[in-house]
Design a protein around this motif. Structure first.
Motif, PDB file in Angstrom:
ATOM      1  N   GLN A 417      -1.618  47.750  21.796  1.00  0.00           N
ATOM      2  CA  GLN A 417      -1.387  48.638  20.654  1.00  0.00           C
ATOM      3  C   GLN A 417      -0.540  47.948  19.594  1.00  0.00           C
ATOM      4  N   ASN A 420      -2.660  45.403  17.855  1.00  0.00           N
ATOM      5  CA  ASN A 420      -3.572  46.068  16.928  1.00  0.00           C
ATOM      6  C   ASN A 420      -2.838  46.539  15.669  1.00  0.00           C
ATOM      7  N   HIS A 421      -1.614  47.084  15.855  1.00  0.00           N
ATOM      8  CA  HIS A 421      -0.812  47.541  14.722  1.00  0.00           C
ATOM      9  C   HIS A 421      -0.476  46.370  13.801  1.00  0.00           C
ATOM     10  N   ARG A 425      -1.691  45.718   9.861  1.00  0.00           N
ATOM     11  CA  ARG A 425      -0.745  45.417   8.781  1.00  0.00           C
ATOM     12  C   ARG A 425      -1.104  44.106   8.092  1.00  0.00           C
ATOM     13  N   ILE A 528       6.310  43.038  13.943  1.00  0.00           N
ATOM     14  CA  ILE A 528       5.813  44.170  14.740  1.00  0.00           C
ATOM     15  C   ILE A 528       5.481  43.697  16.154  1.00  0.00           C
ATOM     16  N   SER A 551       7.022  51.348  14.364  1.00  0.00           N
ATOM     17  CA  SER A 551       6.199  52.125  13.437  1.00  0.00           C
ATOM     18  C   SER A 551       6.162  51.450  12.088  1.00  0.00           C
TER      19      SER A 551
END
Length: 551
Positions: A417, A420-421, A425, A528, A551
């Motif tokens: 996750q 992927n985030h 971005r 991230i 986030s």
């Protein structure tokens, strides 16, 4: 080619099941009686098709359940595991039902409909034998698997009786539903046609059989297909005329369900040998209810998953996925506090195998195979068999084992996750040219989907997960190595994505540069992922939390 006198091919005695000897010799064929009585001399049933292999295993298990009316307890199963089956009871049962295992018997052909002859209604029920084989050209098979026929004509290749018997067992177990127009417009699929079937594997075939014989309840009402009244066209047709269906009476009935009406037509070829080219083929007995069963009639090889909607109590059977190997969902096969909270009903074969190995004080863990047919809109496009090795910890402390597996998979998903985030971005930075313009979300998503990192991450983790799984007798060492593997593969995947997005200095700047949008701080794509990996490796070994995803 003349019609011969009715041949005899008794499946209890004639060689037709391929087995691999434990001494490493070549695969050879044996009858059902030899398979069971001398199972310790064979390592496994070994057909080139995993569908045939698991179908033959289910048939053998049904025969053992009916012959021995057991096991009635885990202790009895463990006794058989250590000292063998009671041969006198097996021999008495084999003698009692010998004629019912004749593939070409004129009155009670094995797993067939005796009067489904080819000349009825202008040959309406005639089909080629390939209707029985999912991967060899059945009506539900994509062209990739179909074998071309003779130019300008139909296929004329034939099967030996042994080959025909294997295809019959495979077809009754795995044929998909679809248009048939024989007794009914559309026939239902075989009970476990597309389900993931789990079987424990022993050191030899005898151990494998014992590990997959869960405690047998309701044996008085159960029946196998050879114990039924022989099916006729009229008895099958009545189900469809009266819109009826039938519930399996027990495990053996479920394992040997007549999902198709079939009649193998023997011929004599030029060499004087028996062969099968044509078959009678039609819809079989419609199954009532769900394919996986309910209550005490749940299929022991099937895993049941909780519904996505908690308001719907019905569990659904586990299937193999087209784009994801089973190891990523392996917790579904396990039991324990976390497994129960997640609502899965693990396969009875695996639960039983653990209990037998524990009762028998076996010094080792076990191996597991999961086999399934993959289909899309009624068409088969692949089959797959996956194998996993469970260490001794699976036997001695199943709850801790399940918890460790669940935790490892949760960490892998959380890391994915974060990857992927970070990728989204990065794609947003590339599409917006570092914030010069507002990117459209579809453009961002489309670019991110073209980058190969996430798929490469999951593919690269399969081998480390197998090492982790096999090493859970020392869980802290296994977990440390697993976290190192996830960190390494996540960083490698991220490098692939940066390179795929351009890889030049400008893209590297996008990857490492944070920025503030509308007064809100946005971390760089690189940070991230870095923060998630730092959280992953800082997680205490007794903490079940997954790494933090910024986030």
């Amino acid at each position: 080619m003349n019609s011969p006198p009715t041949p005899i091919f008794k499946l209890l005695h004639e060689p037709w099941i391929p087995v691999r000897p434990v001494d490493g010799g070549p695969v050879r064929e044996v009858g059902l009686r030899d398979l069971i009585l001398h199972a310790r001399t064979y390592s496994r049933i070994d057909d080139p098709s995993p569908l045939v292999t698991v179908a033959l295993l289910r048939l053998t298990l049904a025969l053992l359940h009916r012959a021995l009316r057991g096991p009635t307890s885990t202790e009895q199963a463990a006794e058989w595991y250590k000292h063998g089956f009671p041969i006198d009871r097996l021999e008495a049962y084999f003698q009692q039902w010998d004629d019912h295992f004749d593939l070409f018997h004129p009155e009670k052909p094995f797993w067939q409909v005796r009067d489904l002859t080819l000349d009825l209604e202008g040959g309406k029920y005639r089909s080629h034998w390939t209707r029985l084989g999912t991967e060899v050209g059945s009506a539900n098979t994509l062209p990739l698997f179909n074998v071309a026929g003779r130019p300008g004509g139909e296929r004329t290749d034939a099967l030996t009786p042994a080959q025909a018997a294997r295809r019959l067992v495979e077809g009754q177990t795995f044929l998909l539903g679809g248009l048939i127009k024989r007794f009914t417009t559309a026939a239902k699929a075989a009970p476990v046609a597309t389900l993931a079937l789990t079987a424990a594997q022993g050191n030899d075939l005898h151990e494998t059989l014992c590990l997959n014989l869960p405690v047998y309840a309701g044996q008085d009402s159960d029946r196998a297909v050879w114990e039924r009244e022989p099916l006729t066209m009229q008895s099958v047709r009545e189900f469809y005329e009266d819109e009826l269906s039938e519930v399996p009476t027990g495990r053996a009935d479920r394992y040997t369900w007549p999902s198709r009406s079939v009649l193998l037509i023997p011929e004599i070829n030029k060499e004087g040998a028996v062969q099968v080219t044509s078959i009678g083929f039609a819809a079989g007995i419609p199954l009532e209810g769900t394919a996986e069963g309910s209550g005490s009639n749940i299929d022991p090889m099937v895993t049941l998953r909780p519904p996505a909607d908690p308001k719907r109590p019905e569990r659904f059977p586990l299937k193999l996925k087209r784009d994801q190997l089973l190891w990523r969902d392996l917790s579904a096969l396990l039991t324990g506090p976390e497994g129960e909270q997640r609502g899965s009903h693990p396969p009875g074969t695996l639960t039983h195998a653990r209990a037998v190995l524990n009762a028998a004080s076996a010094p080792q863990g076990t191996s597991v195979t999961v086999t399934g047919l993959l289909s899309d809109q009624g068409k088969a496009f692949a089959y797959r068999q996956e194998g996993y090795t469970f260490p001794r910890a699976f036997i001695t402390d199943p709850e801790a084992f399940a918890t460790a597996v669940n935790r490892a998979l949760d960490m892998a998903r959380a890391t994915a996750q974060a990857l992927n985030h970070a990728t989204l971005r990065l794609a947003a930075e590339v599409v917006s040219r570092g914030g010069e313009r507002e990117p459209h979300k579809d453009d961002v998503r489309n670019l991110a989907q073209t980058l190969p990192g996430l798929g490469a991450y999951w593919a690269a983790l399969e081998a480390p997960f197998r090492v982790f799984l096999a090493g859970l007798d020392t869980p802290e060492e296994a977990a440390t190595a697993w976290r190192a593997s996830m960190t390494r593969e996540a960083r490698a995947a991220w490098a692939m994505n940066v390179q795929g997005a351009g890889g030049d200095g400008q893209v590297l700047g996008f990857a490492f540069r944070p920025r503030r949008t509308d007064g809100k701080y946005q971390p760089s794509p690189q940070s991230i992922l870095d923060r998630a990996l730092t959280s992953l490796n800082a997680t205490p070994r007794t903490d079940s939390t997954a790494p933090e995803v910024p986030s």
